[in-house]
Design a protein around this motif. Structure first.
Motif, mmCIF file in Angstrom:
data_model
loop_
_atom_site.group_PDB
_atom_site.id
_atom_site.type_symbol
_atom_site.label_atom_id
_atom_site.label_comp_id
_atom_site.label_asym_id
_atom_site.label_seq_id
_atom_site.Cartn_x
_atom_site.Cartn_y
_atom_site.Cartn_z
ATOM 1 N N HIS A 192 8.202 27.895 25.474
ATOM 2 C CA HIS A 192 9.198 28.619 26.245
ATOM 3 C C HIS A 192 9.519 29.969 25.615
ATOM 4 C CE1 HIS A 192 13.599 29.220 27.354
ATOM 5 N NE2 HIS A 192 12.867 29.697 28.327
ATOM 6 N N ALA A 193 9.702 29.972 24.306
ATOM 7 C CA ALA A 193 9.973 31.228 23.603
ATOM 8 C C ALA A 193 8.817 32.204 23.791
ATOM 9 C CB ALA A 193 10.208 30.967 22.119
ATOM 10 N N ALA A 211 7.065 48.705 30.555
ATOM 11 C CA ALA A 211 7.638 49.450 31.679
ATOM 12 C C ALA A 211 8.538 50.561 31.142
ATOM 13 C CB ALA A 211 8.427 48.508 32.590
ATOM 14 N N ASP A 212 9.329 50.247 30.126
ATOM 15 C CA ASP A 212 10.208 51.246 29.541
ATOM 16 C C ASP A 212 9.414 52.382 28.902
ATOM 17 O OD1 ASP A 212 12.388 49.806 30.332
ATOM 18 O OD2 ASP A 212 12.722 48.848 28.390
ATOM 19 N N ARG A 238 18.129 51.793 33.278
ATOM 20 C CA ARG A 238 18.561 50.694 34.146
ATOM 21 C C ARG A 238 20.042 50.843 34.500
ATOM 22 N NH1 ARG A 238 15.572 46.907 30.709
ATOM 23 N NH2 ARG A 238 14.022 48.557 30.963
ATOM 24 N N VAL A 273 9.009 33.746 27.285
ATOM 25 C CA VAL A 273 10.038 34.785 27.302
ATOM 26 C C VAL A 273 9.514 36.041 26.611
ATOM 27 C CG1 VAL A 273 12.302 35.443 26.400
ATOM 28 C CG2 VAL A 273 11.989 33.208 27.457
ATOM 29 N N GLY A 274 8.756 35.837 25.546
ATOM 30 C CA GLY A 274 8.153 36.970 24.853
ATOM 31 C C GLY A 274 7.245 37.781 25.754
ATOM 32 N N GLU A 277 5.640 23.588 29.252
ATOM 33 C CA GLU A 277 6.927 24.138 28.817
ATOM 34 C C GLU A 277 7.982 23.045 28.692
ATOM 35 O OE1 GLU A 277 8.662 28.438 29.931
ATOM 36 O OE2 GLU A 277 7.528 27.448 31.507
ATOM 37 N N GLU A 294 4.504 37.260 37.206
ATOM 38 C CA GLU A 294 5.509 36.936 38.211
ATOM 39 C C GLU A 294 5.276 35.587 38.875
ATOM 40 O OE1 GLU A 294 3.394 39.513 38.225
ATOM 41 O OE2 GLU A 294 2.821 40.122 40.255
ATOM 42 N N SER A 349 6.353 42.879 28.781
ATOM 43 C CA SER A 349 6.165 43.613 30.034
ATOM 44 C C SER A 349 7.277 44.624 30.229
ATOM 45 C CB SER A 349 6.162 42.642 31.221
ATOM 46 O OG SER A 349 4.984 41.891 31.235
ATOM 47 N N LEU A 350 8.491 44.190 29.957
ATOM 48 C CA LEU A 350 9.637 45.075 30.133
ATOM 49 C C LEU A 350 9.553 46.258 29.172
ATOM 50 C CD1 LEU A 350 12.109 45.207 31.892
ATOM 51 C CD2 LEU A 350 13.342 43.830 30.222
ATOM 52 N N GLU A 351 9.129 45.985 27.950
ATOM 53 C CA GLU A 351 8.990 47.074 26.987
ATOM 54 C C GLU A 351 7.947 48.078 27.442
ATOM 55 O OE1 GLU A 351 8.293 44.824 23.335
ATOM 56 O OE2 GLU A 351 10.031 45.836 22.439
ATOM 57 N N HIS A 394 15.516 37.119 22.921
ATOM 58 C CA HIS A 394 14.182 37.062 22.320
ATOM 59 C C HIS A 394 14.040 37.864 21.039
ATOM 60 C CE1 HIS A 394 9.842 38.207 21.984
ATOM 61 N NE2 HIS A 394 9.750 36.907 22.026
ATOM 62 N N LEU A 406 12.682 43.552 35.152
ATOM 63 C CA LEU A 406 11.365 44.149 35.290
ATOM 64 C C LEU A 406 11.226 44.820 36.656
ATOM 65 C CD1 LEU A 406 8.832 44.452 33.637
ATOM 66 C CD2 LEU A 406 8.036 42.262 34.522
ATOM 67 N N TRP A 456 14.933 38.062 33.575
ATOM 68 C CA TRP A 456 13.871 38.933 33.078
ATOM 69 C C TRP A 456 13.126 39.550 34.247
ATOM 70 C CZ3 TRP A 456 13.412 40.458 28.192
ATOM 71 C CH2 TRP A 456 14.004 39.695 27.188
ATOM 72 N N HIS A 457 12.858 38.738 35.240
ATOM 73 C CA HIS A 457 12.152 39.216 36.404
ATOM 74 C C HIS A 457 12.925 40.343 37.093
ATOM 75 C CE1 HIS A 457 9.653 37.976 40.195
ATOM 76 N NE2 HIS A 457 9.446 39.196 39.810
ATOM 77 N N ILE A 479 10.415 53.582 38.143
ATOM 78 C CA ILE A 479 9.135 54.284 38.086
ATOM 79 C C ILE A 479 8.701 54.731 39.479
ATOM 80 C CG2 ILE A 479 6.670 53.991 37.601
ATOM 81 C CD1 ILE A 479 7.435 52.038 35.370
ATOM 82 N N HIS A 517 7.753 32.865 38.299
ATOM 83 C CA HIS A 517 9.098 32.864 38.884
ATOM 84 C C HIS A 517 9.122 33.076 40.390
ATOM 85 C CE1 HIS A 517 13.090 34.687 39.863
ATOM 86 N NE2 HIS A 517 13.460 33.567 39.294
ATOM 87 N N VAL A 536 14.654 33.095 33.261
ATOM 88 C CA VAL A 536 13.415 33.787 33.615
ATOM 89 C C VAL A 536 13.674 34.735 34.781
ATOM 90 C CG1 VAL A 536 11.099 33.498 34.589
ATOM 91 C CG2 VAL A 536 11.865 32.021 32.731
ATOM 92 N N TRP A 555 7.589 38.185 29.028
ATOM 93 C CA TRP A 555 8.461 38.985 29.886
ATOM 94 C C TRP A 555 8.990 40.187 29.116
ATOM 95 C CZ3 TRP A 555 8.808 38.440 34.984
ATOM 96 C CH2 TRP A 555 8.437 37.211 35.557
ATOM 97 N N HIS A 556 9.381 39.927 27.884
ATOM 98 C CA HIS A 556 9.915 40.991 27.053
ATOM 99 C C HIS A 556 8.889 42.103 26.859
ATOM 100 C CE1 HIS A 556 12.432 41.992 23.220
ATOM 101 N NE2 HIS A 556 12.391 42.955 24.082
#
Lengths: 233, 233
Positions: free
Chosen positions: A135-136, A149-150, B86, A139-140, A128, A97, A145-147, B100, B146, B142-143, B153, A100, B139, A142-143
């Motif tokens: 940059h990619a 969390a899911d 979500r 983003v990966g 960056e 975090e 982390s989100l996965e 991504h 998340l 994504w934040h 959760i 951002h 970004v 973040w992706h």
DNA sequence: CGTATTCTTGACGACCATCAAAATTCGTGG
DNA sequence: CCACGAATTTTGATGGTCGTCAAGAATACG
């Protein structure tokens, strides 16, 4: 104790393969004369087990890449309970975090001793701007982390307590890869799958009796097949 | 039916203030001669309530910005239950993973009629390369995702069923802002807070009896103060 | 060596899942 | 417009799982 990643003895180490920054070949593509000036602020450090790494509201001016060891991210629920919301292992970024927001959002604590690098956000943003492929990669992160969390929502907070704990252990095993699976306290186990410490204790007693889990001081040995059966699906 | 955002009658509409792309002033900063060529592939469309927007494994070549209406993202748990992971409202991006990954990951369905824009990922990547401030905005998306996963959760999957459902309704109210709060089916309510449809029905019966919730065909009226009390914390 | 935290084990009760059946709504076609 | 079947919703009865309370044991730490 602190050494920039660009020093020769660092580059040569096999652990660099797991380094999140190395993965995107930042160093290889950077002009040589920029390496020292850009990466000098990157600090390598170690930390013992069960130590606090980040706290919510701390000013967020750096991300941390984990080279070795495991870290938990946790938060308080609305009614004041601890809840573990993510588990991080080698190659993962702690304090994402920072890229951002102005402050960290979660508590980060080590589960084991760790080996990590502190990368100021200005360094990441600088690079960056110059290297689009980084940059990619960000983003990966973040992706990823989100996965995770899911997966917490879909796997750890679903179904009977035994299945949840089995899935937690499987998740840890996957995180660890070849390395030994870190031992979670009963309190942490409970905080990860949303049960009371008493139920966590009771269920692990069963697992221990059945030989599905064998506990050693700092690590655990798992019968993955049996755990998968209990996990269901 | 499909109209590029750059058409005069679009730009003039007040809804554009809510448009995620407008928010970063992409259009204002783009050289005039690039507007038509760059944004021509952006398609505006409407969709009725309870329609499928995206499915897992669909090729992911665009993100969708919600201008009006509400969308749910859902997945199957390991033991085959639907789980809402979500809730999206005006200004949010649907199908963020397209930026991504090659395929969408979740099922996206409308809760209400929606008004949205389909933006091919190539357009986003093109603009990102030219406008660094857009990158920060991406970004930020994504934040936000998340953060919402974390709130699911910490709030929706914690505590007694009545508190969870109260928190869900409060979350919807916040998403809606001034707009009417969309009515969730009992099945969807159950799928969001991880209880059975029967318990969702029973608890909403209580809320209805107490006048805390008033249901209309497509929307609900809420007693926010009472819900906050039940939500705890 | 003493204190605090964690862990274990037990007994009890509450909450919610499950099963079941009837009522209601919705969509569709006659 | 009405009628029909499918899906959703409601309500009840029952049982299991897990939370709560409690007390003792083990472990960690200074």
């Amino acid at each position: 104790m602190l050494s920039p990643c660009s020093k020769p003895e660092w580059i040569g180490r096999s652990h660099c393969r797991q380094c999140a920054v190395r993965d995107v070949a930042l160093f290889a593509h950077l002009p040589l004369e920029l390496i020292d000036s850009t990466l000098a602020p990157v600090q390598h450090f170690r930390l013992e087990a069960h130590a606090r790494l980040l706290a919510p509201r701390d000013p967020a001016d750096a991300v941390i890449t984990l080279r070795r060891g495991f870290v938990k991210l946790e938060d308080l629920t609305v009614d004041g309970n601890r809840r573990i919301i993510r588990l991080l292992g080698p190659g993962d970024l702690v304090g994402l975090e920072a890229l951002h927001a102005q402050a960290y959002l979660h508590t980060a604590e080590t589960l084991t001793a760790i080996d990590a690098c502190r990368i100021p956000t200005v360094v990441v943003h600088d690079l960056e701007a110059r290297l689009p492929e980084l940059h990619a990669n960000v983003v990966g992160r973040w992706h990823r982390s989100l996965e995770q969390a899911d997966r917490f929502i879909l796997e750890l907070l679903e179904g009977p307590a035994a299945a949840r704990i089995a899935r937690l252990l499987l998740m840890l095993a996957k995180l660890a890869g070849d390395a030994p699976v870190p031992r979670l306290s009963r309190l942490d186990t409970a905080a990860a799958v949303s049960v009371t410490p008493e139920t966590a204790s009771r269920i692990l007693s069963l697992f221990l009796d059945d030989g599905i889990v064998i506990e050693q001081p700092d690590e655990v040995r798992l019968d993955l097949a049996a755990l998968r059966r209990i996990a269901g699906g």
